[in-house]
Design a protein around this motif. Structure first.
Motif, PDB file in Angstrom:
ATOM      1  N   LEU A  69       1.250  -0.936   0.231  1.00 28.35           N
ATOM      2  CA  LEU A  69       0.753  -0.172   0.358  1.00 28.35           C
ATOM      3  C   LEU A  69       0.846   1.038  -0.122  1.00 28.35           C
ATOM      4  N   TYR A  70       2.164   1.066   0.493  1.00 25.16           N
ATOM      5  CA  TYR A  70       2.324   2.753   1.070  1.00 25.16           C
ATOM      6  C   TYR A  70       3.531   2.331  -0.133  1.00 25.16           C
ATOM      7  N   ALA A  71       4.060   1.331  -0.948  1.00 26.29           N
ATOM      8  CA  ALA A  71       4.765   1.536  -2.527  1.00 26.29           C
ATOM      9  C   ALA A  71       3.883   2.316  -3.337  1.00 26.29           C
ATOM     10  N   GLU A  72       2.171   2.072  -3.379  1.00 27.58           N
ATOM     11  CA  GLU A  72       1.503   2.834  -4.149  1.00 27.58           C
ATOM     12  C   GLU A  72       1.304   4.214  -3.422  1.00 27.58           C
ATOM     13  N   LEU A  73       1.359   4.608  -2.394  1.00 23.98           N
ATOM     14  CA  LEU A  73       1.221   5.723  -2.544  1.00 23.98           C
ATOM     15  C   LEU A  73       2.244   6.784  -2.574  1.00 23.98           C
ATOM     16  N   ASP A  74       3.369   6.290  -2.164  1.00 22.05           N
ATOM     17  CA  ASP A  74       4.893   7.009  -2.358  1.00 22.05           C
ATOM     18  C   ASP A  74       4.864   7.369  -4.146  1.00 22.05           C
ATOM     19  N   ASN A 128       1.175   3.549  13.920  1.00 18.69           N
ATOM     20  CA  ASN A 128       1.340   3.162  12.564  1.00 18.69           C
ATOM     21  C   ASN A 128       2.340   5.021  12.145  1.00 18.69           C
ATOM     22  N   PRO A 129       3.525   4.775  11.910  1.00 17.62           N
ATOM     23  CA  PRO A 129       4.273   6.396  11.282  1.00 17.62           C
ATOM     24  C   PRO A 129       3.681   6.458  10.030  1.00 17.62           C
ATOM     25  N   ARG A 130       4.120   5.716   9.598  1.00 22.56           N
ATOM     26  CA  ARG A 130       3.707   6.035   7.819  1.00 22.56           C
ATOM     27  C   ARG A 130       2.570   6.989   7.545  1.00 22.56           C
ATOM     28  N   LEU A 131       1.280   6.677   7.972  1.00 27.57           N
ATOM     29  CA  LEU A 131      -0.026   7.092   7.697  1.00 27.57           C
ATOM     30  C   LEU A 131       0.253   8.355   8.648  1.00 27.57           C
ATOM     31  N   ARG A 132       0.604   8.479   9.588  1.00 27.92           N
ATOM     32  CA  ARG A 132       0.475  10.040  11.191  1.00 27.92           C
ATOM     33  C   ARG A 132       1.190  10.119   9.719  1.00 27.92           C
ATOM     34  N   ILE A 157      -5.261  17.013  15.057  1.00 32.75           N
ATOM     35  CA  ILE A 157      -5.859  17.077  13.999  1.00 32.75           C
ATOM     36  C   ILE A 157      -5.836  15.724  13.047  1.00 32.75           C
ATOM     37  N   VAL A 158      -4.147  15.277  13.424  1.00 33.50           N
ATOM     38  CA  VAL A 158      -4.236  13.834  12.694  1.00 33.50           C
ATOM     39  C   VAL A 158      -4.677  13.043  13.383  1.00 33.50           C
ATOM     40  N   ASP A 159      -4.849  13.050  15.050  1.00 33.32           N
ATOM     41  CA  ASP A 159      -4.982  12.180  16.195  1.00 33.32           C
ATOM     42  C   ASP A 159      -7.290  12.218  15.635  1.00 33.32           C
ATOM     43  N   THR A 160      -7.924  13.221  15.556  1.00 38.40           N
ATOM     44  CA  THR A 160      -9.001  13.075  15.010  1.00 38.40           C
ATOM     45  C   THR A 160      -8.849  12.412  13.743  1.00 38.40           C
TER      46      THR A 160
END
Length: 203
Positions: A69-74, A128-132, A157-160
């Motif tokens: 997923l993160y390869a695609e998001l990157d 998860n540090p990537r999504l945050r 905002i991130v937490d919400t």
């Protein structure tokens, strides 16, 4: 890599494959380490040679899945256009489309985040540090572009937004909602949160 390391890696991979299938079909809480070992075709002790706990197994299953997923998001994220709301909506929509391929597994990942007995060897949802990081960078960029107030509390905002994202999986669990329905609701939630972080002149 020597023969012993190769064998350990092969055992580790069998354990992860077996665990992933059991967590999804049987459930994380219901699955025992003994069942994981049996399905993987290894001894129980071999599981603990590779992992400190069942929680760590789940963490690694999710980390391995999320690499795709993160390869695609990157690849995609730098090309996202539109407002901060548009870009946040796209990021979460991609997550919903990916995670609803294995909804029970992701629900187990969320549920495990509330297990107070988890040790430091596990990485539950929320840590998860990537999504945050993606959300943080998107909102911070919105501040640079004048869409987010200078005094906005970006970590809050991130937490919400992370909380809203996870809570929407109740629709998948209770109503078999698909990614389109969940993304549509998330888009409204993002817009609502954005009203709170918009500069006062634009609010």
């Amino acid at each position: 890599m020597n023969l012993r390391q190769t064998q350990k890696e092969a055992t580790r991979r069998r354990v992860l494959d077996a665990a992933r299938d059991l967590f999804e079909t049987v459930g994380y809480e219901e699955t025992t380490v003994r069942e994981i070992a049996s399905q993987a075709g290894v001894a129980v002790g071999s599981v603990f040679t590779c992992f400190a706990s069942k929680a760590e197994v789940l963490s690694q299953v999710m980390i391995d899945r999320l690499e795709d997923l993160y390869a695609e998001l990157d690849r995609i994220t730098p090309h996202l256009r539109g407002t901060v709301v548009d870009r946040l909506s796209s990021i979460f929509a991609l997550h919903y489309a990916f995670e609803t391929r294995r909804t029970p597994l992701f629900l187990a990942h969320i549920a495990a985040a509330y297990n107070w007995r988890q040790g430091s060897d596990s990485v539950p949802y929320g840590r998860n540090p990537r999504l945050r990081g993606m959300i943080h960078d998107c909102v911070a960029d919105g501040r640079t572009r004048g869409e987010v107030a200078d005094d906005a509390d970006i970590p809050l905002i991130v937490d919400t937004l992370m909380a809203a994202y996870a809570w929407n999986y109740r629709l998948a669990a209770w109503e078999q909602a698909g990614p389109e329905q969940m993304s549509a609701i998330m888009e409204k939630q993002i817009a609502l949160v954005a009203r709170g972080f918009a500069p006062s002149a634009a609010a």
